[in-house]
Scaffold this motif. Structure first.
Motif, PDB file in Angstrom:
ATOM      1  N   LYS A  62      24.497  45.906  14.967  1.00 17.95           N
ATOM      2  CA  LYS A  62      25.485  45.547  15.974  1.00 17.95           C
ATOM      3  C   LYS A  62      25.199  44.247  16.717  1.00 17.95           C
ATOM      4  O   LYS A  62      26.018  43.837  17.533  1.00 17.95           O
ATOM      5  N   ARG A  74      24.453  40.195  16.309  1.00 21.15           N
ATOM      6  CA  ARG A  74      24.455  39.074  15.362  1.00 21.15           C
ATOM      7  C   ARG A  74      23.432  38.031  15.803  1.00 21.15           C
ATOM      8  O   ARG A  74      23.459  37.575  16.949  1.00 21.15           O
ATOM      9  N   MET A 125      31.399  48.628  21.472  1.00 25.41           N
ATOM     10  CA  MET A 125      30.382  47.761  22.044  1.00 25.41           C
ATOM     11  C   MET A 125      30.998  46.603  22.822  1.00 25.41           C
ATOM     12  O   MET A 125      30.529  46.240  23.905  1.00 25.41           O
ATOM     13  N   GLU A 126      32.095  46.043  22.299  1.00 26.08           N
ATOM     14  CA  GLU A 126      32.754  44.945  22.990  1.00 26.08           C
ATOM     15  C   GLU A 126      33.297  45.409  24.342  1.00 26.08           C
ATOM     16  O   GLU A 126      33.179  44.707  25.355  1.00 26.08           O
ATOM     17  N   SER A 158      26.908  51.577  11.171  1.00 22.92           N
ATOM     18  CA  SER A 158      27.977  50.768  10.591  1.00 22.92           C
ATOM     19  C   SER A 158      29.315  51.490  10.630  1.00 22.92           C
ATOM     20  O   SER A 158      30.370  50.852  10.528  1.00 22.92           O
ATOM     21  N   ASP A 188      32.977  48.429  16.232  1.00 21.11           N
ATOM     22  CA  ASP A 188      32.429  47.393  17.099  1.00 21.11           C
ATOM     23  C   ASP A 188      33.197  47.274  18.400  1.00 21.11           C
ATOM     24  O   ASP A 188      32.674  46.743  19.389  1.00 21.11           O
ATOM     25  N   GLU A 189      34.436  47.737  18.414  1.00 21.81           N
ATOM     26  CA  GLU A 189      35.244  47.637  19.633  1.00 21.81           C
ATOM     27  C   GLU A 189      34.616  48.406  20.793  1.00 21.81           C
ATOM     28  O   GLU A 189      34.794  48.022  21.967  1.00 21.81           O
TER      29      GLU A 189
END
Length: 264
Positions: free
Chosen positions: A87, A89, A157-158, A150, A154-155
């Motif tokens: 998660k 980058r 975390m955002e 995976s 990801d939304e």
């Protein structure tokens, strides 16, 4: 399909049934040919004598201490590292992950001797510390947890970052609660591997007080003979904790294994 599965199940259970049957026999009856699956006389005393012949309770306690400590550390380090690889980058993330996972392909025998020399010079041999430190990290655990992470959008975390959570808070308050099946799978697999480990304790533990149950059962093997019935009785006793833990976490374990190979 059911017939095939039944045959495969019978083949898998056959050694266990033989071990259970042998634990109720005399030593001279264990290796008889043909195999007598049902003993003529059940020697129940094997399960009582083993506690006085060797410090079986101490061996079980030592195995439990190592298994719980190593499983806890691997769950912590594996989930934490997997979050970074899945998660966050950063430059070279995928290359670093592949290099780390590639260590699984290196056999332990290749670095067993230099590893022992390092631990001996550090004065850690004949302690639980050396086994706990050497097994506190697992490339397989990181791989398993990363595959599960995976599948988490990801939304989430955002949104957490927008609300002001840092990466440590996201990992602790969002990722971990959503990862219970994968955490249970990793904990169970690590517990079983540690509980059944023979070579690690055999190499690093020399004091009888520190022996695990797998090393303790070696006490029944002499130079010219072995007490096979006692070994089988001890083996049956040693799998009871694993069986109970697996039954308690079976649902989460199957769910974690099934979803760890999916991509979200």
């Amino acid at each position: 399909m059911y017939v095939l599965l039944s045959v495969l199940l019978a083949l898998v259970l056959l050694p266990f049934i033989w071990m259970l049957s042998s634990s109720f026999k005399h030593d001279n009856e264990v290796l008889t040919v043909p195999i007598r699956w049902i003993p003529e006389t059940f020697v129940w005393s094997n399960y009582t004598d083993i506690w006085t012949r060797v410090p079986m309770a101490g061996y079980l306690l030592n195995s439990a201490i190592l298994a719980v400590a190593i499983s806890s550390l691997q769950v912590l380090t594996g989930s934490f590292a997997a979050y970074g690889f899945a998660k966050i980058r950063f430059p070279g993330r995928d290359a670093l992950f592949l290099a780390y996972i590639a260590t699984i392909a290196v056999p332990w025998q290749a670095y067993m001797i230099p590893q022992y020399i390092m631990m001996q010079k550090a004065g850690l041999t004949n302690t639980f510390t050396v086994l706990i430190l050497l097994q506190a990290f697992s490339a397989f655990g990181v791989f398993l947890m990363r595959q599960y992470y995976s599948t988490i959008p990801d939304e989430l975390m955002e949104a957490a970052r927008i609300d002001g959570l840092n990466e440590y808070g996201i990992w602790a308050r969002i990722i971990l609660p959503l990862s219970k099946p994968a955490l249970a799978s990793l904990a169970l697999l690590t517990f079983v591997n540690t509980w059944n480990d023979y070579m690690g304790p055999f190499i690093y533990l020399s004091s009888n007080e520190l022996w695990t149950v797998q090393i303790g059962l070696r006490s029944f093997i002499g130079q010219y003979s072995a007490q096979y019935a006692m070994i089988m009785a001890g083996s049956v006793i040693s799998i009871i904790p694993i069986f109970l833990i697996f039954m308690a976490g079976q649902r989460n374990f199957i769910s974690g294994i099934a979803t760890s190979g999916l991509k979200g």
